[in-house]
Scaffold this motif. Structure first.
Motif: not given
Length: 367
Positions: A224-243
């Motif tokens: 990520v250090e070597r990018t000029k710009q960041l694009l956050f991508v998120v799920d509108v419904a939220g996120f859960q990695l596991s139970s």
């Protein structure tokens, strides 16, 4: 904003972004005391940035990972000045950061043809050395590859980053409906009507604790250090990695992503960032988007329910928030255009800042 640094050896499948090699400059040649002859200098070891090369290819081609320059020729009656030893040139990928085992940074190679000296050859025997040669420098060094891209996609696993990269470019990353589909960086190119091109990097998904090297941790963050710009991508419904992990709303996801980046390296707060709210084709997506927009309008109030150690010191300010659906294509064209516009705006700002600095220096020189 919030953000990142370097990493240790890590290999995902066939992709390798860190390689440890041994380099040694050649020894000098013997002098000739009787006639004052000087031995030849030992050869140097150089790293040379080269296109279409990978660290894995270097490892496969040179399994011993040892690179030694030639020895300087001895002085003799026939040639009192010994010939210099042959330099050793090691071709490496573009985007390499080079450091020793103890953390000393040699430098970086970011353009094809750039060269970096990593081990000097020894001096040939001469009067100063009592005609005895000296040995060349030797180091064990780390070649740390950090992708160079215009845009870096930042998001938790299964946020839709790979699908987005497919939509906006000609890349073909692996896509599936489960976390950690992306196990190595994927690069895509977005092409515009005026032939302008920008590169977009889809990087392995972050998880909470990535700054402490959990999950793909540092291996993700260093790219990520070597990018000029960041694009956050998120799920509108939220996120859960596991139970076994807590459910996070879209707002909480943004805050946690920002915190992970901040804990890794605060310098990245200055990177421009956009936000893509994905999966707008899901039921109740518009209601969830409205809720998210309200929370982003007054983030301090919305963060009160979060543990204090998950809250970034500086709130993320996005250049633009764009609702999208990688399934229906909603918002994709708008996103593509805004990526270009923000990059152009930042480039113009840098030019203006440079011109101001030059003018200021000229005015100071005239006073």
């Amino acid at each position: 904003m919030v953000w990142l640094s370097r990493a240790l050896l890590r290999q995902y499948g066939r992709f390798m972004d860190d390689l440890r090699i041994y380099v040694k400059g050649g020894s000098g040649g013997m002098g000739f005391p009787r006639f004052g002859g000087e031995g030849g200098k030992g050869g140097d070891v150089w790293l040379v940035a080269h296109e279409k090369l990978t660290l894995k290819r270097i490892k496969d081609r040179y399994p011993t990972k040892r690179f030694v320059a030639g020895t300087g020729a001895n002085s003799s009656i026939a040639a009192l000045k010994g010939a210099t030893g042959k330099d050793c040139e090691v071709k490496v990928p573009i985007g390499i950061s080079v450091a020793t085992d103890d953390g000393k940074l040699f430098g970086e190679l970011n353009k094809a043809g750039e060269r970096l000296l990593v081990a000097r050859g020894g001096i040939g025997g001469c009067m100063i050395t009592n005609f005895l040669p000296t040995k060349g420098q030797k180091h064990t060094i780390h070649l740390d590859l950090k992708l160079i891209a215009d845009v870096g996609l930042v998001g938790f696993p299964n946020a839709g980053k790979s699908s987005l990269l497919t939509k906006i470019s000609h890349a073909t990353p692996q896509i599936a409906d489960y976390a950690f589909t992306t196990i190595k960086p994927e690069l895509g190119t977005v092409k515009y009507a005026d032939f302008k091109q920008i590169t977009v990097a889809d990087l392995p998904g972050l998880i909470e604790g990535a700054h402490a090297n959990k999950g793909r941790g540092h291996n993700f963050l260093k790219h990520v250090e070597r990018t000029k710009q960041l694009l956050f991508v998120v799920d509108v419904a939220g996120f859960q990695l596991s139970s076994e992990t807590p459910f996070r709303t879209a707002f909480e996801t943004i805050i946690l992503l920002a915190k992970e980046l901040e804990l890794y390296k605060e310098d990245l707060r200055t990177k421009p960032a956009l936000l893509a709210v994905n999966k707008m084709d899901l039921p109740n997506a518009k209601e969830k988007l409205n809720e998210l927009m309200e929370q982003l309008q007054s983030p301090q109030d919305s963060m009160q329910s979060l543990p204090t150690d998950t809250i970034p010191e500086i709130t993320v300010e996005f250049k633009e928030i764009i609702p999208i659906s990688t399934y229906t294509g909603e918002g994709i064209e708008i996103l593509i255009q805004r990526l270009r516009e923000v990059l152009d705006e930042e480039a113009e700002k840098k030019i203006e800042d440079y011109q101001k600095d030059q003018l200021r220096a000229l005015q100071l020189s005239e006073t």
